[in-house]
Motif scaffolding. Sequence first.
Motif, PDB file in Angstrom:
ATOM      1  N   LEU A  95      30.551  37.026  47.524  1.00 37.30           N
ATOM      2  CA  LEU A  95      31.280  36.739  46.292  1.00 37.30           C
ATOM      3  C   LEU A  95      32.790  36.783  46.490  1.00 37.30           C
ATOM      4  O   LEU A  95      33.535  36.091  45.789  1.00 37.30           O
ATOM      5  N   GLN A  96      33.247  37.563  47.426  1.00 40.78           N
ATOM      6  CA  GLN A  96      34.679  37.603  47.698  1.00 40.78           C
ATOM      7  C   GLN A  96      35.167  36.270  48.253  1.00 40.78           C
ATOM      8  O   GLN A  96      36.314  35.880  48.049  1.00 40.78           O
ATOM      9  N   PRO A  99      33.783  33.259  44.683  1.00 37.55           N
ATOM     10  CA  PRO A  99      33.748  34.041  43.435  1.00 37.55           C
ATOM     11  C   PRO A  99      33.066  33.349  42.261  1.00 37.55           C
ATOM     12  O   PRO A  99      32.716  34.009  41.282  1.00 37.55           O
ATOM     13  N   ASP A 100      32.872  32.037  42.338  1.00 41.42           N
ATOM     14  CA  ASP A 100      32.302  31.321  41.202  1.00 41.42           C
ATOM     15  C   ASP A 100      30.818  31.002  41.365  1.00 41.42           C
ATOM     16  O   ASP A 100      30.274  30.225  40.579  1.00 41.42           O
ATOM     17  N   LEU A 105      26.061  35.880  42.007  1.00 45.52           N
ATOM     18  CA  LEU A 105      26.522  36.921  41.095  1.00 45.52           C
ATOM     19  C   LEU A 105      25.350  37.545  40.341  1.00 45.52           C
ATOM     20  O   LEU A 105      25.271  38.771  40.188  1.00 45.52           O
ATOM     21  N   LEU A 124      35.023  43.862  39.608  1.00 48.24           N
ATOM     22  CA  LEU A 124      35.064  42.431  39.313  1.00 48.24           C
ATOM     23  C   LEU A 124      35.616  42.184  37.906  1.00 48.24           C
ATOM     24  O   LEU A 124      36.410  41.269  37.688  1.00 48.24           O
ATOM     25  N   ARG A 128      39.054  40.121  37.297  1.00 46.01           N
ATOM     26  CA  ARG A 128      38.902  38.809  36.668  1.00 46.01           C
ATOM     27  C   ARG A 128      38.514  38.998  35.200  1.00 46.01           C
ATOM     28  O   ARG A 128      37.406  38.677  34.777  1.00 46.01           O
ATOM     29  N   ASP A 131      37.347  35.856  33.162  1.00 41.95           N
ATOM     30  CA  ASP A 131      36.399  34.965  33.828  1.00 41.95           C
ATOM     31  C   ASP A 131      35.058  35.022  33.087  1.00 41.95           C
ATOM     32  O   ASP A 131      34.396  36.054  33.056  1.00 41.95           O
ATOM     33  N   ILE A 134      32.035  36.207  35.165  1.00 41.75           N
ATOM     34  CA  ILE A 134      32.025  37.658  35.414  1.00 41.75           C
ATOM     35  C   ILE A 134      31.678  38.411  34.134  1.00 41.75           C
ATOM     36  O   ILE A 134      30.917  39.381  34.157  1.00 41.75           O
TER      37      ILE A 134
END
Length: 262
Positions: A95-96, A99-100, A105, A124, A128, A131, A134
């Motif tokens: 995810l780093q 991230p999307d 996730l 997270l 974010r 986001d 997230i």
Amino acid sequence: MFLSLWFAAVLWASQPVADLLQQADDAHDLGKFAEAWQKYDEVVKADPRFEDRDRLITFSNIDPRLAPPGSSFRTDAQALLRLRTHAEDALLRFLQRHPDDAKVLDAYVSVAVETGHRAGVEDLLRRRPNDLVILRAGIGFASRISDFPMALSVADKLSSVPGATAEDLYVSGIVDYEIAAKGEKLDNQERMAAARKGVETLQRALKLKPDYFEAMSYMSLLLRQEARFTSDGQQQKALTDQADQWRAKGLEELKKRRTQQP
């Protein structure tokens, strides 16, 4: 000549990787989860840039019931926790870099629920805060561990972020309902406030999606919760009448949708 040697080197290097991945798949199919991760880690160690999204998601779904008889994962909670933590770390590293990726996730949040580790999810959310992906995951995590304050905090952010969809507002309204209906540790005023906020949030959802019968159903439930904590008899009746109207409207919308289905 140089190109021929280069292609030969690539083919030679890829075969051990393919063998290791096949061994990882075979181990996972047999319920040998630690061995599957060991083989996958050997590939990553050989090439830190290597990543396989589908395997990460598959391997992170560790069900001890699928382990072979006599496996420590069936009886040793700490061994299972260590392996799930290992999977959690691998998913977080992915995810780093990506991230999307909503599917990774979701897998990460599922593992975090099993490990009880909330630090990664909270980090997270801090990094974010606007986001939507997230925030949706944060609500899922908080709901699954029954952390009402965390769920409420994330739901408030989700409902206020620009770009929030009708579905986002609906989920936020459900969180308010859960708090109003099941927040036994809260006083009546706090639970009524949650019900009122949920009604306002669902009203916004219905403006975006007027035929959202699921939101209508929860609107009815939230109004009944608000009536439950209201001492004024006339206000109780007014809220209950509104709840009945929303329930009827939701049922009508559901019937309409079913008749439109092929």
